[in-house]
Design an enzyme around this catalytic site. Structure first.
Site, PDB file in Angstrom:
ATOM      1  N   HIS A  91     169.056  78.894  -0.084  1.00  0.00           N
ATOM      2  CA  HIS A  91     169.056  78.303   1.262  1.00  0.00           C
ATOM      3  C   HIS A  91     167.618  78.040   1.738  1.00  0.00           C
ATOM      4  O   HIS A  91     167.269  76.926   2.119  1.00  0.00           O
ATOM      5  CB  HIS A  91     169.781  79.258   2.220  1.00  0.00           C
ATOM      6  CG  HIS A  91     169.847  78.784   3.642  1.00  0.00           C
ATOM      7  ND1 HIS A  91     171.009  78.339   4.216  1.00  0.00           N
ATOM      8  CD2 HIS A  91     168.909  78.690   4.616  1.00  0.00           C
ATOM      9  CE1 HIS A  91     170.785  77.981   5.468  1.00  0.00           C
ATOM     10  NE2 HIS A  91     169.508  78.192   5.745  1.00  0.00           N
ATOM     11  N   GLU A  92     166.789  79.059   1.668  1.00  0.00           N
ATOM     12  CA  GLU A  92     165.414  78.904   2.158  1.00  0.00           C
ATOM     13  C   GLU A  92     164.627  77.941   1.276  1.00  0.00           C
ATOM     14  O   GLU A  92     163.784  77.194   1.768  1.00  0.00           O
ATOM     15  CB  GLU A  92     164.713  80.265   2.263  1.00  0.00           C
ATOM     16  CG  GLU A  92     165.381  81.267   3.217  1.00  0.00           C
ATOM     17  CD  GLU A  92     165.665  80.714   4.618  1.00  0.00           C
ATOM     18  OE1 GLU A  92     164.960  79.779   5.052  1.00  0.00           O
ATOM     19  OE2 GLU A  92     166.628  81.200   5.262  1.00  0.00           O
ATOM     20  N   HIS A 103     165.257  74.443   2.572  1.00  0.00           N
ATOM     21  CA  HIS A 103     164.397  74.085   3.713  1.00  0.00           C
ATOM     22  C   HIS A 103     162.994  73.747   3.212  1.00  0.00           C
ATOM     23  O   HIS A 103     162.363  72.796   3.655  1.00  0.00           O
ATOM     24  CB  HIS A 103     164.276  75.270   4.684  1.00  0.00           C
ATOM     25  CG  HIS A 103     165.468  75.466   5.580  1.00  0.00           C
ATOM     26  ND1 HIS A 103     165.991  74.466   6.350  1.00  0.00           N
ATOM     27  CD2 HIS A 103     166.212  76.579   5.853  1.00  0.00           C
ATOM     28  CE1 HIS A 103     167.019  74.947   7.068  1.00  0.00           C
ATOM     29  NE2 HIS A 103     167.173  76.229   6.774  1.00  0.00           N
ATOM     30  N   HIS A 133     162.651  70.360   1.669  1.00  0.00           N
ATOM     31  CA  HIS A 133     162.685  69.338   2.723  1.00  0.00           C
ATOM     32  C   HIS A 133     161.256  69.094   3.234  1.00  0.00           C
ATOM     33  O   HIS A 133     160.870  67.970   3.534  1.00  0.00           O
ATOM     34  CB  HIS A 133     163.585  69.850   3.853  1.00  0.00           C
ATOM     35  CG  HIS A 133     164.117  68.791   4.768  1.00  0.00           C
ATOM     36  ND1 HIS A 133     164.758  69.108   5.936  1.00  0.00           N
ATOM     37  CD2 HIS A 133     164.108  67.438   4.720  1.00  0.00           C
ATOM     38  CE1 HIS A 133     165.130  67.988   6.555  1.00  0.00           C
ATOM     39  NE2 HIS A 133     164.737  66.970   5.839  1.00  0.00           N
TER      40      HIS A 133
HETATM   41 ZN    ZN Z   1     168.585  77.614   7.536  1.00  0.00          ZN
END
Ligand code: ZN
Length: 660
Positions: free
Chosen positions: A450-451, A454, A457
């Site tokens: 998940h991290e 980010h 991105h």
């Molecule tokens: Zn998040």
């Protein structure tokens, strides 16, 4: 030389001290104020507004980061000293009349009308944002806006203090050991330690998360469960800590603010700049999902009552659900731990996304760090070998580090000028013990993915305007690049790269993998209904509540259709709902975003599902059309450019086993 006053790619973490903070921020604030005036005097102020806060933001970002991962009392004091000055500076920008007039003047020129693409969007967004922050109000309007903001800040601070105090004010001490039946040894030990810390006999239970959850999930004695449940769900709803009047005040202030700024209600103000755009659209989104969840929701609740053999009260649900889960799946998440050694999870993850996205990730050792076990990496384009960005990874808990997991950006580079981005990912994962490597739960592995999403991105951004780069996107879009990554943690092929037994190197045995997948959708309709109910009550309060009905009674009435059982008259979960009321905006009118982002990530992943979870073609498209684009285009457009259509909730329903 103050190490905070100049942007350096190799940040001198080994030199930054508490005494650098105040002088650096003071100096940068003076510089930034000068840059604001220079921008106001510029015939084209637009690009100047993009860069005028760059050095200040870098320094503030570093100070915040160090406060999060390596704080000391001196550092915290310095951080607290500069925080109000910095936030006062930022909120003064849209109210600066020179700058606002310069932007409006520029917006009326032929040059600005000829703007295209990202620059055109930046101009529109800047103007909208200034307006939403009161730039167009007359003097009386600006004065009232300021009063509202101060009142909101005070009321929301008081709201969260009340919740904290009410949570801490309650406890229950059990002295008869037979009343502990059902609780796992770890929960009993925790309750004993809590009693001991208060100098009392027996076992002490509180309304803190771990204690509350263990009681509601495992404790056999239903009368004790009822007491704890009632205490939890009436927090801050009576006596000196009553939040009712504060909630009503916060809702009225938010409504007044929205009206002052030209919006119908607070949801339209907050959502103006988000993917949903209006409160009505967010509400319809939730309504649609609710209709698609309702049948399975009812079935699950009937199945649970049948399993329990009795009519269930609200405080029985968690308890019987756990019994039913154990009976149906015989699955213990701890069994998976040996297959998730952290180093393997991380290197497997790099392997997967290097292949899919066309990048290379390599560890580097020439960057100073804030803690010896922090690792540093660089990311390069696999084809051109261009240095796209670098990052830090800090995975283990420490006393001087805050809880949770997060990603942050430190430097937003400029790919056109070969300036790489810099970011970080942090977590509080299970550390290595007893000479074994760090062995994670499956959920912890998902957190790393998940991290990292980010982070990509940010690192793969190719947006020429700083303010629109990377993760600076609408709140209901920002979790797409992170949540989509978690899907790979449920794919056999991907797991075989990531999950290997730390001693034998074996992949997860198939029967264990099947159990893990089946357990995933257990009571998924109830989990979904709960989130939908919270999203609904949030929007109802911010759109429909008219101030006449008692706010707690209103919230209770609106939440009843989403509850598995009838809820009692004094149910007041809403007076403890800090997401909505503990900061001037917070998740107010934005709770729907959780589900919104899940729809996006489940739907977008269907392209990988269909064309291959390791498909390089889909991966490159995803990188170019979503990850590289930041906020350079309306997120709905970005999404359509990748999917060829608007989001469809069907994939989320299928993933949760709710597609009928
Ligand atoms: Zn998040």
């Amino acid at each position: 030389m103050n190490p905070l006053t100049e942007i350096k790619f190799k940040i001198p973490f080994d030199q930054i001290q508490a005494e650098h903070v105040e002088p650096a921020i003071d100096q940068l604030l003076v510089e930034a104020n000068k840059l604001v005036e220079e921008a106001a005097a510029d015939p084209n102020p637009l690009m100047a507004t993009d860069t005028m806060t760059e050095k200040l933001a870098y320094a503030i970002g570093l100070v915040q980061h160090i406060e999060s991962v390596a704080t000391t009392p001196a550092f915290r004091a310095a951080f607290n000293a500069v925080q109000p000055k910095a936030s006062a500076f930022y909120s003064s920008i849209p109210l600066n009349e020179h700058l606002w007039n310069a932007i409006k003047k520029y917006a009326s020129t032929d040059e600005s009308r000829a703007l295209q693409g990202t620059h055109k969007r930046f101009l529109t967004k800047t103007i909208d944002s200034f307006k939403r922050h009161g730039a167009d109000l007359d003097a009386a309007g600006k004065a009232r806006l300021k009063e509202i903001d101060v009142a909101l800040s005070e009321a929301t601070t008081k709201f969260s203090e009340h919740v904290l105090d009410a949570t801490n004010a309650w406890d229950m001490v059990v002295t008869a050991e037979e009343q502990l039946k059902g609780l796992p040894p770890s929960a009993i030990a925790m309750a004993r330690a809590s009693a001991e810390s208060k100098g009392s006999e027996g076992w002490r239970f509180t309304l803190q998360g771990p204690s509350y959850v263990s009681v509601m999930t495992y404790l056999d004695d239903s009368r004790l469960r009822e007491q704890v449940w009632r205490a939890y769900n009436t927090r801050a709803s009576s006596g000196p800590l009553d939040n009712r009047a504060l909630m009503a005040q916060i809702l009225e202030l938010r409504k007044e603010k929205a009206k002052l700024l030209g919006f119908k209600d607070f949801s339209d103000l907050v959502l103006d700049d988000r993917m949903a755009h209006t409160g009505e659209r967010a509400q319809n989104f939730l309504k649609d999902l609710r209709e698609k969840t309702d049948q399975r929701f009812r079935e699950e609740n009937q199945e649970l009552e049948k399993f329990a053999g009795r009519k269930l009260e609200p405080w029985d649900i968690g308890y019987w659900a756990e019994k039913q889960r154990a009976a149906l799946y015989d699955f213990d998440e701890e069994e998976l731990r040996p297959y998730f050694p952290l180093e393997r999870v991380v290197s497997g993850m790099f392997e997967i996304f290097s292949q899919i996205l066309g990048i290379r990730v390599a560890q580097v050792t020439d960057m100073p760090v804030w803690e010896p076990d922090v690792k540093t990496y660089e990311v390069r384009d696999a084809t051109s070998n261009a240095h796209l960005g670098s990052f830090y990874a800090d995975w283990y808990p420490r006393e001087n580090k805050r809880g949770g997991a997060w990603m942050d950006s430190l430097i937003t580079g400029d790919p056109a000028k070969s300036h790489p981005h810099l970011g970080l990912i942090c977590g509080n994962l299970t550390p290595p013990v007893d000479g074994k490597p760090a062995l994670l739960t499956h959920r912890e592995a998902e957190t790393i993915f998940h991290e990292f999403g980010h982070l990509l991105h940010h690192l793969l951004s190719r947006v020429e305007v700083r303010s629109l780069a990377g993760t600076s996107v609408a709140w209901d879009f920002v979790e797409l690049p992170s949540q989509i990554m978690e899907n790979w943690c449920w794919e056999r092929q991907a797991l075989d790269l990531v999950a290997r037994h730390w001693e034998t190197g074996e992949p997860i045995p198939d029967d264990l993998f099947q159990k893990m997948k089946r357990a995933k959708t257990f009571r998924a309709a109830n989990a979904q209904m709960r989130q939908l109910g919270l999203g609904f009550v949030d929007l109802a309060l911010h759109r429909e509540w008219d101030g006449k009905e008692d706010v707690v009674a209103y919230a209770r009435r609106r939440m009843q259709p989403f509850a598995a059982t009838p809820i009692p008259e004094d149910y007041a979960m809403i007076t403890g709902f800090t997401h909505l009321f503990s900061s001037p905006i917070g998740y107010g009118a934005g709770y729907y975003s959780y589900k919104w982002a899940e729809v996006l990530d489940a739907d977008a992943f269907t392209r990988f599902r269909k064309e291959g979870v390791f498909s390089e073609a889909v991966g490159r498209e995803y990188r170019d059309k979503i990850l590289a684009r930041g906020d350079s285009e309306d997120p709905a457009e970005l999404y359509r450019s990748f999917m060829g259509r608007d989001p469809d909730p069907q994939a989320l329903l299928e993933r949760a086993g709710l597609s009928g």
